[in-house]
Design an enzyme around this catalytic site. Structure first.
Site, PDB file in Angstrom:
ATOM      1  N   SER A  49       0.859  -1.196   0.000  1.00 30.82           N
ATOM      2  CA  SER A  49       0.000   0.000   0.000  1.00 30.82           C
ATOM      3  C   SER A  49       0.886   1.232   0.000  1.00 30.82           C
ATOM      4  O   SER A  49       2.070   1.156   0.372  1.00 30.82           O
ATOM      5  CB  SER A  49      -0.842  -0.011   1.277  1.00 30.82           C
ATOM      6  OG  SER A  49      -1.431   1.253   1.496  1.00 30.82           O
ATOM      7  N   TYR A  65      -1.887  -0.913  10.806  1.00 32.90           N
ATOM      8  CA  TYR A  65      -2.052  -1.333   9.404  1.00 32.90           C
ATOM      9  C   TYR A  65      -0.830  -0.946   8.571  1.00 32.90           C
ATOM     10  O   TYR A  65      -0.311  -1.759   7.800  1.00 32.90           O
ATOM     11  CB  TYR A  65      -3.311  -0.676   8.838  1.00 32.90           C
ATOM     12  CG  TYR A  65      -3.533  -0.898   7.361  1.00 32.90           C
ATOM     13  CD1 TYR A  65      -4.123  -2.068   6.894  1.00 32.90           C
ATOM     14  CD2 TYR A  65      -3.171   0.076   6.420  1.00 32.90           C
ATOM     15  CE1 TYR A  65      -4.341  -2.268   5.535  1.00 32.90           C
ATOM     16  CE2 TYR A  65      -3.386  -0.118   5.065  1.00 32.90           C
ATOM     17  CZ  TYR A  65      -3.979  -1.289   4.625  1.00 32.90           C
ATOM     18  OH  TYR A  65      -4.192  -1.483   3.278  1.00 32.90           O
TER      19      TYR A  65
HETATM   20  P1  NAD Z   1     -11.995  -5.552   0.582  1.00 33.12           P
HETATM   21  O1  NAD Z   1     -12.628  -5.361   1.882  1.00 33.12           O
HETATM   22  O2  NAD Z   1     -12.871  -5.606  -0.604  1.00 33.12           O
HETATM   23  O3  NAD Z   1     -11.092  -6.851   0.572  1.00 33.12           O
HETATM   24  C1  NAD Z   1     -10.392  -7.303   1.706  1.00 33.12           C
HETATM   25  C2  NAD Z   1     -10.779  -8.752   1.930  1.00 33.12           C
HETATM   26  O4  NAD Z   1      -9.992  -9.273   3.002  1.00 33.12           O
HETATM   27  C3  NAD Z   1     -12.217  -8.940   2.373  1.00 33.12           C
HETATM   28  O5  NAD Z   1     -13.087  -9.081   1.275  1.00 33.12           O
HETATM   29  C4  NAD Z   1     -12.130 -10.230   3.190  1.00 33.12           C
HETATM   30  O6  NAD Z   1     -12.589 -11.329   2.428  1.00 33.12           O
HETATM   31  C5  NAD Z   1     -10.655 -10.413   3.457  1.00 33.12           C
HETATM   32  N1  NAD Z   1     -10.399 -10.641   4.878  1.00 33.12           N
HETATM   33  C6  NAD Z   1     -10.205  -9.736   5.861  1.00 33.12           C
HETATM   34  N2  NAD Z   1     -10.003 -10.370   7.029  1.00 33.12           N
HETATM   35  C7  NAD Z   1     -10.030 -11.712   6.761  1.00 33.12           C
HETATM   36  C8  NAD Z   1      -9.880 -12.878   7.544  1.00 33.12           C
HETATM   37  N3  NAD Z   1      -9.612 -12.809   8.855  1.00 33.12           N
HETATM   38  N4  NAD Z   1     -10.016 -14.090   6.940  1.00 33.12           N
HETATM   39  C9  NAD Z   1     -10.273 -14.183   5.610  1.00 33.12           C
HETATM   40  N5  NAD Z   1     -10.418 -13.097   4.823  1.00 33.12           N
HETATM   41  C10 NAD Z   1     -10.298 -11.888   5.391  1.00 33.12           C
HETATM   42  O7  NAD Z   1     -10.918  -4.373   0.429  1.00 33.12           O
HETATM   43  P2  NAD Z   1      -9.708  -4.107  -0.575  1.00 33.12           P
HETATM   44  O8  NAD Z   1      -9.415  -2.682  -0.425  1.00 33.12           O
HETATM   45  O9  NAD Z   1      -9.978  -4.659  -1.902  1.00 33.12           O
HETATM   46  O10 NAD Z   1      -8.516  -4.889   0.109  1.00 33.12           O
HETATM   47  C11 NAD Z   1      -7.668  -5.785  -0.568  1.00 33.12           C
HETATM   48  C12 NAD Z   1      -6.211  -5.531  -0.213  1.00 33.12           C
HETATM   49  O11 NAD Z   1      -5.815  -4.269  -0.743  1.00 33.12           O
HETATM   50  C13 NAD Z   1      -5.931  -5.476   1.284  1.00 33.12           C
HETATM   51  O12 NAD Z   1      -4.745  -6.182   1.565  1.00 33.12           O
HETATM   52  C14 NAD Z   1      -5.712  -3.989   1.528  1.00 33.12           C
HETATM   53  O13 NAD Z   1      -4.880  -3.762   2.622  1.00 33.12           O
HETATM   54  C15 NAD Z   1      -5.068  -3.573   0.222  1.00 33.12           C
HETATM   55  N6  NAD Z   1      -5.124  -2.129  -0.038  1.00 33.12           N
HETATM   56  C16 NAD Z   1      -6.325  -1.503  -0.201  1.00 33.12           C
HETATM   57  C17 NAD Z   1      -6.339  -0.137  -0.454  1.00 33.12           C
HETATM   58  C18 NAD Z   1      -7.628   0.626  -0.629  1.00 33.12           C
HETATM   59  O14 NAD Z   1      -7.599   1.860  -0.686  1.00 33.12           O
HETATM   60  N7  NAD Z   1      -8.774  -0.009  -0.731  1.00 33.12           N
HETATM   61  C19 NAD Z   1      -5.135   0.575  -0.549  1.00 33.12           C
HETATM   62  C20 NAD Z   1      -3.939  -0.098  -0.390  1.00 33.12           C
HETATM   63  C21 NAD Z   1      -3.951  -1.456  -0.142  1.00 33.12           C
END
Ligand code: NAD
Ligand code: MG
Length: 335
Positions: free
Chosen positions: A227, A240
């Site tokens: 990230s 985080y």
């Molecule tokens: P999202 O909520 O759609 O996806 C995250 C997923 O993590 C959830 O759908 C869930 O299924 C899974 N999860 C969380 N805890 C869990 C557990 N204990 N067991 C099994 N599954 C679990 O959100 P997203 O933003 O698409 O996140 C995906 C990745 O992208 C993450 O690693 C997040 O840190 C990273 N990220 C997101 C952003 C943003 O702005 N959205 C920015 C940088 C990085």
């Protein structure tokens, strides 16, 4: 020249078929119709600043983990727009957190590029997961749903063995699942909450990689989710942000370790992306309202805008790319 035109026409036809096949009446009820879908006939000169919604966004909160299908606006994961061209034909992918957000965009793209896909998610996310399973099947690929909590080491082992069994192998592992919770002060973070973030974001990829490695043949790849928080951590994401720095580190370490074995390891570092993670405790309501407004593009990214990155990193045309972090942050990311 003649050949190129023929090939382009052929791809155009395949594209049209896939787009139609991807749309089902059940899904249409929640599809993000407001988004401009690029017309495959002409050059794509869509202006990125106006392509998707900009802030201000409606304040909204869902209890963790949240459902993408209940967000306003519903995120675009490429359901109606991603067109494959066989780049991952016959590959076998496991994507954690593949029900929603960035993982869902990768799952849709992988399936349309010809890969069979297993997704993991939490049981509460079954409604989102069902849509993804349906989309993978409509792309003509095998879809495997493996719900469960990756904070549990035994489950991580079962997840990998189930995926390997159902897919008859594994050669793409995307450690995408993540947990993010805003806390104004370090004093507000309970040990339990700190533990949830560490277990989900650091331990689970470690356990899943250990379980997967014996199955990964040369030509396979691992992709981690870093990230912008790894490089420019926010004041309210103390726990985080450090997990994302750890991810960047494990990607670089593992790439060196696994390079000689022919397994590539890369990471993706998104900036603000419109997903359930953000509206289920990942950001304050003030930040949701302005989400992504401070990027040079002037808006948050949509998961669909990252899909091709995951395809590129998994595709063996990128066979010399390992140990890298690919950013997608609307102009404000580092490095
Ligand atoms: P999202 O909520 O759609 O996806 C995250 C997923 O993590 C959830 O759908 C869930 O299924 C899974 N999860 C969380 N805890 C869990 C557990 N204990 N067991 C099994 N599954 C679990 O959100 P997203 O933003 O698409 O996140 C995906 C990745 O992208 C993450 O690693 C997040 O840190 C990273 N990220 C997101 C952003 C943003 O702005 N959205 C920015 C940088 C990085
Ligand atoms: Mg989800």
């Amino acid at each position: 020249m003649e050949k190129q035109i023929t090939r382009r026409n052929a791809i155009g036809k395949i594209a049209a078929t896939i787009t139609v096949a991807a749309v089902s009446p059940g899904y249409l009820a929640q599809s993000p119709k407001q988004y401009k879908i690029h017309n495959a006939e002409g050059p794509d000169l869509t202006d990125p600043t106006t392509k998707y919604p900009k802030p201000p966004f409606k304040r909204q909160f869902q209890p963790f983990p949240g459902l993408a299908s209940k967000m306003d606006p519903v995120p675009d994961h490429g359901e109606e727009s991603y067109v494959g061209s066989g780049r991952l034909r016959g590959r076998k992918a496991l994507i954690t957190g593949g029900d929603s957000g960035i993982g869902r965009a990768a799952a849709i793209a992988y399936a349309r590029e010809g890969a069979d896909v297993a997704i993991n998610y939490l049981p509460e996310e079954e409604p989102d997961a069902r849509q993804v399973i349906e989309l993978i099947r409509k792309a003509g690929r095998k879809a495997v749903a493996i719900p469960g909590d990756i904070r549990d080491e035994n489950f991580c082992k079962e997840l990998v063995s189930e995926a390997v069994e159902q897919l008859n192998g594994l050669d793409i592992l995307v450690n995408n699942a993540g947990h993010q919770k805003t806390h104004p002060s370090v004093l507000d973070i309970s040990t339990e909450e700190f533990d949830r973030t560490m277990k989900t974001n650091i331990y689970a990829p470690f356990w899943i990689i250990k379980a997967a490695l014996p199955h990964l043949k040369p030509g396979s790849c691992i992709i981690g989710l870093s990230s912008v928080q790894a490089y420019d951590p926010s004041e309210d994401l103390y726990d985080y942000a450090q997990t994302k720095a750890a991810t960047t580190s494990y990607v670089k370490s593992l790439a060196k370790q696994l390079g000689p074995k022919g397994i590539r390891v890369n990471g993706v570092a998104p900036g603000p992306v419109w997903t359930a993670l953000e509206i289920s405790g990942g950001q304050t309501q003030e930040k949701i309202e302005k989400f992504g407004g401070d990027t040079p593009i002037g808006r948050p990214g949509q998961p669909a805008e990252l899909a091709s990155i995951f395809v590129q990193l998994a595709d063996n045309s990128a066979s010399f790319t390992t140990g890298h972090i690919y950013g997608a942050a609307g102009g404000s990311g580092q490095p």
